[in-house]
Write a protein that holds these residues in place. Sequence first.
Motif, PDB file in Angstrom:
ATOM      1  N   VAL A  72      15.255   1.489 -29.710  1.00 35.85           N
ATOM      2  CA  VAL A  72      14.119   0.770 -30.297  1.00 35.85           C
ATOM      3  C   VAL A  72      13.399   1.668 -31.300  1.00 35.85           C
ATOM      4  CG1 VAL A  72      12.080  -0.631 -29.807  1.00 35.85           C
ATOM      5  CG2 VAL A  72      13.826  -0.334 -28.031  1.00 35.85           C
ATOM      6  N   SER A  97       9.178  -3.651 -30.749  1.00 40.69           N
ATOM      7  CA  SER A  97       9.062  -3.264 -29.339  1.00 40.69           C
ATOM      8  C   SER A  97       8.850  -4.466 -28.416  1.00 40.69           C
ATOM      9  CB  SER A  97       7.923  -2.256 -29.167  1.00 40.69           C
ATOM     10  OG  SER A  97       6.725  -2.734 -29.732  1.00 40.69           O
ATOM     11  N   ILE A  98       8.156  -5.488 -28.894  1.00 44.50           N
ATOM     12  CA  ILE A  98       7.954  -6.685 -28.069  1.00 44.50           C
ATOM     13  C   ILE A  98       9.273  -7.411 -27.871  1.00 44.50           C
ATOM     14  CG2 ILE A  98       6.832  -8.945 -27.979  1.00 44.50           C
ATOM     15  CD1 ILE A  98       4.405  -7.688 -29.312  1.00 44.50           C
ATOM     16  N   PHE A 106      11.292  -5.558 -25.343  1.00 50.40           N
ATOM     17  CA  PHE A 106      10.837  -5.802 -23.979  1.00 50.40           C
ATOM     18  C   PHE A 106      11.308  -7.165 -23.473  1.00 50.40           C
ATOM     19  CE2 PHE A 106       7.412  -7.358 -21.073  1.00 50.40           C
ATOM     20  CZ  PHE A 106       7.769  -6.558 -19.993  1.00 50.40           C
ATOM     21  N   THR A 132      13.348   4.974 -27.141  1.00 53.84           N
ATOM     22  CA  THR A 132      12.328   4.284 -27.923  1.00 53.84           C
ATOM     23  C   THR A 132      11.483   5.257 -28.735  1.00 53.84           C
ATOM     24  OG1 THR A 132      10.382   2.827 -27.823  1.00 53.84           O
ATOM     25  CG2 THR A 132      10.749   4.266 -25.939  1.00 53.84           C
ATOM     26  N   MET A 170       3.237  -2.652 -29.833  1.00 53.40           N
ATOM     27  CA  MET A 170       3.347  -1.986 -28.534  1.00 53.40           C
ATOM     28  C   MET A 170       3.951  -0.596 -28.724  1.00 53.40           C
ATOM     29  SD  MET A 170       5.592  -3.047 -25.152  1.00 53.40           S
ATOM     30  CE  MET A 170       5.032  -4.744 -25.161  1.00 53.40           C
ATOM     31  N   GLY A 204       5.621   3.151 -27.912  1.00 54.05           N
ATOM     32  CA  GLY A 204       6.767   3.446 -27.076  1.00 54.05           C
ATOM     33  C   GLY A 204       6.451   3.799 -25.637  1.00 54.05           C
ATOM     34  N   GLU A 256       3.968   2.660 -23.865  1.00 44.78           N
ATOM     35  CA  GLU A 256       3.629   1.411 -23.169  1.00 44.78           C
ATOM     36  C   GLU A 256       4.892   0.596 -22.890  1.00 44.78           C
ATOM     37  OE1 GLU A 256       1.033  -2.696 -23.877  1.00 44.78           O
ATOM     38  OE2 GLU A 256       0.589  -0.912 -25.079  1.00 44.78           O
ATOM     39  N   LEU A 257       5.797   0.549 -23.867  1.00 49.26           N
ATOM     40  CA  LEU A 257       7.070  -0.147 -23.663  1.00 49.26           C
ATOM     41  C   LEU A 257       7.834   0.477 -22.505  1.00 49.26           C
ATOM     42  CD1 LEU A 257       9.353  -2.079 -24.520  1.00 49.26           C
ATOM     43  CD2 LEU A 257      10.091  -0.335 -26.173  1.00 49.26           C
ATOM     44  N   LYS A 264       6.343  -0.589 -19.166  1.00 49.37           N
ATOM     45  CA  LYS A 264       6.647  -1.986 -18.838  1.00 49.37           C
ATOM     46  C   LYS A 264       8.105  -2.140 -18.400  1.00 49.37           C
ATOM     47  CE  LYS A 264       3.227  -4.353 -21.759  1.00 49.37           C
ATOM     48  NZ  LYS A 264       2.692  -5.248 -20.708  1.00 49.37           N
ATOM     49  N   ILE A 265       8.989  -1.413 -19.084  1.00 47.00           N
ATOM     50  CA  ILE A 265      10.409  -1.465 -18.731  1.00 47.00           C
ATOM     51  C   ILE A 265      10.642  -0.883 -17.342  1.00 47.00           C
ATOM     52  CG2 ILE A 265      12.605  -0.325 -19.246  1.00 47.00           C
ATOM     53  CD1 ILE A 265      12.078  -0.901 -22.200  1.00 47.00           C
TER      54      ILE A 265
END
Length: 389
Positions: free
Chosen positions: A274, A301-302, A305, A320, A327, A329, A331-332, A335-336
Amino acid sequence: HRMQSIGTLAGGIAHDFNNILSAIIGYTELTVDYLEKGSLPYNNLQEVLEAGGRAKELINQILTFSRQSEQDLKPLQLKVVINDVLKLIRATLPSSIEIRKDLTSDAAILGDQIKIHQILMNLCTNASHAMLEKGGVLSVSLSEVELDPGFIAKHFDIKPGSYLKLSVSDTGHGMSAGLMEHIFDPFFTTKEKGKGEHIFDPFFTTKEKGKGTGMGLSVVHGIVKSHNGTIHVYSEPGEGSTFNVYLPIIEKKLEQKIRAEKPIPTGTEHILFVDDEESLINMAKQLLVSLGYTVTSRINSIEAFELFKTRPDAFDLVITDLTMPNMPGDELASKIMAIRRDIPVILCTGFSTRITEEKAKSLGIKAFIMKPLIRKDIAETLRQVLDRE
């Protein structure tokens, strides 16, 4: 405040420039593979890679010079730092100024690399400014000396023993005796030749306003003292100036670790890559595929995700970029990993003050890579991360 501003500016430049270097170095590495070794195109692209490496080092040196941090004292080979600084200085000097160096010692001091780097940058830049009009010679020497009681009697601020003597000399306009008496005073001001300049403030340089490094000899003096050393100057009007810095030796020679050249490791895993730069997406995909990996890429990035949410078991690893719109990296990555705790994530960036390698790892991120992306480095990092899983 001035140094902070320089640091902010340098960080912004580093981020963008390292993205550009990633593309230049990455595509060059990929193209070299298709050329016959020793051919003219091959040799030309090797020169491009070498220049890219120098550009990478140059950005690192700018960041080192501008970065402000708490003092971090470690064994440090002064000769290495001097060579780094002279590379950076050379890039900024006109051809009318010659650089001469005589570095005869491999001894180490207990020092903060960033602070020592700042001392050298300031002294060399001040010396070069004294020669801008007519040109001249900037000389930097490093030698080992024994400071005996006779020397200490005249310079009572240090102890007897083995020291590294760093000398920075110029062939510029020099200074008067009256001027030299106050060059390390943080609050001294004067008017010279009708110029009402406060040149002896905490940002002192002996040069005209707007031409200094922004740090000052009073700060240089403070750094030297904090390293249990001393600094002295010799100068005469029209005869140039010499600054001598004495720093205590802790080791005669640091052992150099030589890493044997290893083949570039490969793999077969599926990677989600990403980045918000299309040129880097294309380059990274080619690079990773050349190493044997299967690659799925996303420029948003969205979107990355959303893809991961629908196919969380399809990927073995995620790479990433940190700085992305919508978003970032980190934060991504969070979430991942909230969806699949065992998925390894590698974070890469051109420059960031917001997140460090230590902070990234505290978030569960497995590795933190600084751009530009070099094939050998990323290949080794991938195997280190994947083979731990």
